[in-house]
Write a protein that holds these residues in place. Sequence first.
Motif, mmCIF file in Angstrom:
data_model
loop_
_atom_site.group_PDB
_atom_site.id
_atom_site.type_symbol
_atom_site.label_atom_id
_atom_site.label_comp_id
_atom_site.label_asym_id
_atom_site.label_seq_id
_atom_site.Cartn_x
_atom_site.Cartn_y
_atom_site.Cartn_z
ATOM 1 N N TYR A 195 1.042 -1.097 -0.130
ATOM 2 C CA TYR A 195 0.168 0.003 0.111
ATOM 3 C C TYR A 195 0.900 1.340 0.110
ATOM 4 C CZ TYR A 195 -3.110 -3.823 1.588
ATOM 5 O OH TYR A 195 -3.845 -4.727 1.454
ATOM 6 N N PHE A 228 -0.128 4.444 4.855
ATOM 7 C CA PHE A 228 -1.151 3.617 5.111
ATOM 8 C C PHE A 228 -0.802 2.883 6.355
ATOM 9 C CE2 PHE A 228 -2.543 -0.684 5.380
ATOM 10 C CZ PHE A 228 -4.044 -0.497 5.518
ATOM 11 N N GLU A 238 -11.060 -4.677 4.703
ATOM 12 C CA GLU A 238 -10.289 -4.129 3.333
ATOM 13 C C GLU A 238 -10.048 -2.570 3.722
ATOM 14 O OE1 GLU A 238 -8.254 -3.460 0.522
ATOM 15 O OE2 GLU A 238 -8.800 -5.678 1.062
ATOM 16 N N GLN A 239 -8.739 -2.247 3.481
ATOM 17 C CA GLN A 239 -8.236 -0.749 3.533
ATOM 18 C C GLN A 239 -9.045 -0.010 2.269
ATOM 19 O OE1 GLN A 239 -6.236 0.605 0.960
ATOM 20 N NE2 GLN A 239 -6.320 -1.291 -0.033
ATOM 21 N N SER A 240 -9.624 -0.512 1.406
ATOM 22 C CA SER A 240 -10.371 0.315 0.244
ATOM 23 C C SER A 240 -11.282 0.997 0.659
ATOM 24 C CB SER A 240 -10.679 -0.454 -0.952
ATOM 25 O OG SER A 240 -9.607 -1.278 -1.430
ATOM 26 N N VAL A 292 -10.819 4.557 -0.074
ATOM 27 C CA VAL A 292 -11.223 5.031 -1.312
ATOM 28 C C VAL A 292 -12.592 5.662 -1.168
ATOM 29 C CG1 VAL A 292 -11.488 4.624 -3.781
ATOM 30 C CG2 VAL A 292 -9.471 3.638 -2.419
ATOM 31 N N SER A 337 -4.234 4.360 0.067
ATOM 32 C CA SER A 337 -4.813 3.582 -0.589
ATOM 33 C C SER A 337 -3.639 2.828 -1.597
ATOM 34 C CB SER A 337 -5.979 3.635 -1.464
ATOM 35 O OG SER A 337 -7.038 4.081 -0.604
ATOM 36 N N LYS A 338 -3.764 1.820 -2.406
ATOM 37 C CA LYS A 338 -2.760 1.429 -3.489
ATOM 38 C C LYS A 338 -2.607 2.612 -4.544
ATOM 39 C CE LYS A 338 -3.138 -3.675 -2.654
ATOM 40 N NZ LYS A 338 -3.460 -4.881 -3.267
ATOM 41 N N ALA A 373 -5.423 3.542 -7.081
ATOM 42 C CA ALA A 373 -6.490 4.415 -6.547
ATOM 43 C C ALA A 373 -6.181 5.860 -7.013
ATOM 44 C CB ALA A 373 -6.622 4.503 -5.123
ATOM 45 N N ASP A 386 -11.144 -4.780 -4.533
ATOM 46 C CA ASP A 386 -10.969 -3.377 -3.854
ATOM 47 C C ASP A 386 -10.910 -2.441 -4.679
ATOM 48 O OD1 ASP A 386 -8.505 -4.676 -4.607
ATOM 49 O OD2 ASP A 386 -7.298 -3.717 -3.253
ATOM 50 N N TYR A 387 -10.618 -2.666 -5.956
ATOM 51 C CA TYR A 387 -10.866 -1.452 -7.258
ATOM 52 C C TYR A 387 -12.357 -1.380 -7.692
ATOM 53 C CZ TYR A 387 -5.931 -0.997 -6.686
ATOM 54 O OH TYR A 387 -4.897 -1.051 -6.283
#
Length: 414
Positions: free
Chosen positions: A89, A93, A156-158, A161, A188-189, A192, A323-324
């Motif tokens: 990430y 994060f 989930e860390q998304s 977003v 986020s990654k 994003a 996640d996307y």
Amino acid sequence: MVLKIKLILIVVSTLASLAALHPAVVAFFQKTKGSYLVSGYYILRILFLGVAISCFHFSYPAWNPIYFYDVGTRVLAGQVPDRDFFTPYSSLFPYFPATAVALWPSLFSIVLLFQLIEWLAIYLLVGDAGPKFGIPAFLLYALNPVTLVYFWLGAEQSAFVLLALALALHWRRPFANGTGAALGIMVSKVLALWFLIPLLLARGWKMRFTFIGVCLLVALPFFLVGSTAMSSRITYPDGHLGDQTLLGTAGSIWDFYDASPAITRFVVVAALALTALFITWRHMSLYGFGANPVEADVQKFVALSAVCLIFAFQVFFKDIVSDYVCPATWLIPLLLVRNNVRKFDFYLFLAVAAMQTSCELLMYHNSEYAAHPGFLTAFYSFVRHVSPLLALSLLIRFLYLLSQFKPSARGIAA
């Protein structure tokens, strides 16, 4: 056992999503205030997980909390992300799970962190949409397989977003919301960051400069201190290896990846870049560069643009990553209840969400998957080939809708 529970939940949530389209169901829930409905939903989610894990000793339904807890403890021990340890990430994060671990040194603190972030994001989104549109969209969001399996059981860390999207769409405070949205994107990654394009284009100069400034201020120290390595091999808690890059988790475009990872990344970037250029051209042709569209137009343009970017990525990313898809779980229901898209578009998206979530479960539950190789192997292969085709149809459909977008009769705000 966990795999079976999740697969059953995917089927149930898909059927419940279809039931939520019925006017009688919507009318029943619209009797409740939106803030109460959202808060009650997340309180029940947290309580259910807490009771299942603490009282019935149900194992954590994903490896994410274990990984995020480890990352948090590393930061608390004084290590610096991307200098002392690799993170798939952004470098900012790990400080969020570190804060949660510092307040409560428990794996459940990680679960609570992401539940609360998602709660805040959806609370803002439902409030901005109003009861007429917010509650029907929330029902479709809350019952989506990605939401129930990936967000709820996956920690989930998304969710960050979604929070970025909620803050950017909040119309009244451009500096504060621009800062919050930029920070949400930055944790986020890196993929994003593509969502910055419609968000930046749809706002005036205050929002644009705030986004760019905060992203630079946050990113610069880590580029100076960290290793800035372009890629690394990372071992996940379940033992499998992942190839992590600045593009996010590397996957395969159809059958090219095994032969050439370089082709994979080039095609992904090219698809996203072409979509982004089309969005930019469309915005410029409608408003010019310095214009500030009215709020209703911002909501619709950002929604259509972000969904286009989501499915431009999903078409070419054969190793499915849910996640996307997460911003689309809110945006497509909102467009549907506002009559900006057809029910058939929602049905296609629901199919993609169910397939991608199922596919990802089979990827990460290797031991249970291996116990039933025949049917699950065939199903996994089917999903990996059909899901990108459905995503392609959604990409074409939303590009067409964006090409037909017209400003409202109210024109452009000052």
